[in-house]
Motif scaffolding. Structure first.
Motif, PDB file in Angstrom:
ATOM      1  N   GLN A  56      47.298  85.881  50.511  1.00  9.38           N
ATOM      2  CA  GLN A  56      46.347  85.935  51.377  1.00  9.38           C
ATOM      3  C   GLN A  56      46.713  86.846  52.688  1.00  9.38           C
ATOM      4  O   GLN A  56      48.010  86.407  53.201  1.00  9.38           O
ATOM      5  N   ARG A  57      46.178  87.620  52.947  1.00  7.30           N
ATOM      6  CA  ARG A  57      46.456  88.562  54.210  1.00  7.30           C
ATOM      7  C   ARG A  57      45.802  88.060  55.561  1.00  7.30           C
ATOM      8  O   ARG A  57      44.755  87.454  55.615  1.00  7.30           O
ATOM      9  N   TYR A  58      46.537  88.115  56.897  1.00 11.64           N
ATOM     10  CA  TYR A  58      46.053  87.690  57.843  1.00 11.64           C
ATOM     11  C   TYR A  58      46.610  88.826  59.078  1.00 11.64           C
ATOM     12  O   TYR A  58      47.473  89.570  58.964  1.00 11.64           O
TER      13      TYR A  58
ATOM     14  N   ASP B 286      46.372  89.897  63.210  1.00 12.96           N
ATOM     15  CA  ASP B 286      46.124  89.475  64.534  1.00 12.96           C
ATOM     16  C   ASP B 286      45.252  90.497  65.414  1.00 12.96           C
ATOM     17  O   ASP B 286      44.843  91.651  64.713  1.00 12.96           O
TER      18      ASP B 286
ATOM     19  N   THR C  24      49.517  93.244  60.404  1.00 10.81           N
ATOM     20  CA  THR C  24      49.013  92.257  59.187  1.00 10.81           C
ATOM     21  C   THR C  24      50.115  91.824  58.704  1.00 10.81           C
ATOM     22  O   THR C  24      51.274  92.100  58.379  1.00 10.81           O
TER      23      THR C  24
END
Length: 311
Positions: A196-198, A200, A205
């Motif tokens: 899963q990528r996150y 801000d 990333t």
């Protein structure tokens, strides 16, 4: 800790940042290429980009990623059974057996194989040499070989520690993870370890595991993969150093030959990985399961590791 610049709106073009300084020569060179290449937004601090943690390229990494890289529905495919599962499990077992036999050989040669009259190995009998140019050269070569051996052993320790750090970054399994896996298999791909990528507000990333390990599987990895590799490296360092120091006084070349034997032992798992693991699976393990971190997630204690090695 560097300061982050103010966030920019998504989709903004270069013309919306007229005050951003751009290197003239680079801009002119790229503008002549078919495209052309235009600057995007303004200069940024690349140190704030995510840094990654990859599994080392060793058979010890791929063996526990076997059931995770593909979905359980692909386990029954005949091609996958023979080219991925059976081949790598046999390679892992052969690697462990071969490293164990080499370690036993080094142990035996160090403590019992000095000559026909000696039955044990005493470090004091080979650590100190008499005065003289020949003995001084022998002592210098001996400690140079020990230093090289320690470098390779510490490098192998770092690979083993990377496996442990990667495992610790994977969360614990809970029933909600099954929905994530089912969603990934339906809309993304056939894998039991989705990522899963996150991102801000500053555009940094990071990539994290979307699901976790069960306690049983985590214990299995630590007990049957991490622990054997750690013990192999530790024994190779301890007995390998004694193996090099126990070279008979009448030869010089044996120092180098014995160092090569220990280095070959330390690199056997990587060699088996490069020869017997299919290219597609090597790509999956090295690139598809990379865990990335933001600048704030860095463990600053790891910066001291090179100094600890020198000490």
């Amino acid at each position: 800790m560097s300061q982050k610049s103010a966030p920019t709106s998504v989709g903004s073009s270069a013309t919306e940042s007229p005050l951003a300084p751009i290197d003239a020569k680079t801009r002119q060179r790229l503008s002549k290429i078919d495209g052309p290449f235009l600057p995007v937004e303004g200069p940024f601090d690349s140190n704030q980009e995510a840094w990654s943690l990859r599994l080392p390229e060793t058979i010890y990494s791929t063996v526990f990623m076997l059931p995770l890289a593909v979905d359980k529905t692909m386990w029954c495919d005949t091609s996958n059974i023979f080219t991925i599962f059976v081949a790598q499990i046999v390679t892992f077992l052969f690697t462990v057996l071969t490293q164990g036999l080499f370690l036993y050989y080094i142990y035996y040669e160090t403590f019992y194989g000095q000559d026909d009259t000696s039955t044990s190995f005493e470090y004091t009998s080979v650590c100190y040499v008499n005065s003289g140019s020949t003995n001084e050269k022998r002592a210098l070569l001996r400690w140079a070989c020990i230093w090289i051996l320690m470098l390779f052993a510490v490098r192998d320790f770092r690979d083993t520690w990377s496996i442990y750090r990667w495992i610790q970054c994977v969360p614990d399994w809970h029933p909600g993870h099954q929905k994530i896996t089912d969603y990934c298999c339906r809309y993304s791909g056939r894998t039991s370890m989705p990522m899963q990528r996150y991102q801000d507000e500053y555009g940094v990333t990071v990539q994290k595991p979307a699901v976790g390990f069960t306690c049983c599987y985590r214990f299995t990895i630590l007990a049957f993969v991490f622990l054997p590799k750690m013990l192999f490296t530790l024994f190779a360092l301890v007995y390998g150093a004694g193996y090099v120091m126990a070279v008979p006084e009448s030869t010089f070349d044996a120092y180098l030959l014995r160092v090569l034997v220990v280095i070959m032992l330390l690199h056997l798992d990587k060699l088996m990985y490069q020869v017997f693991v299919p290219d597609v699976f090597r790509h999956w393990v090295c690139n598809n399961f990379v865990i990335t971190f933001s600048e704030e997630e860095e463990n600053e204690a790891m910066r001291w590791l090179p100094l600890i090695v020198v000490w």
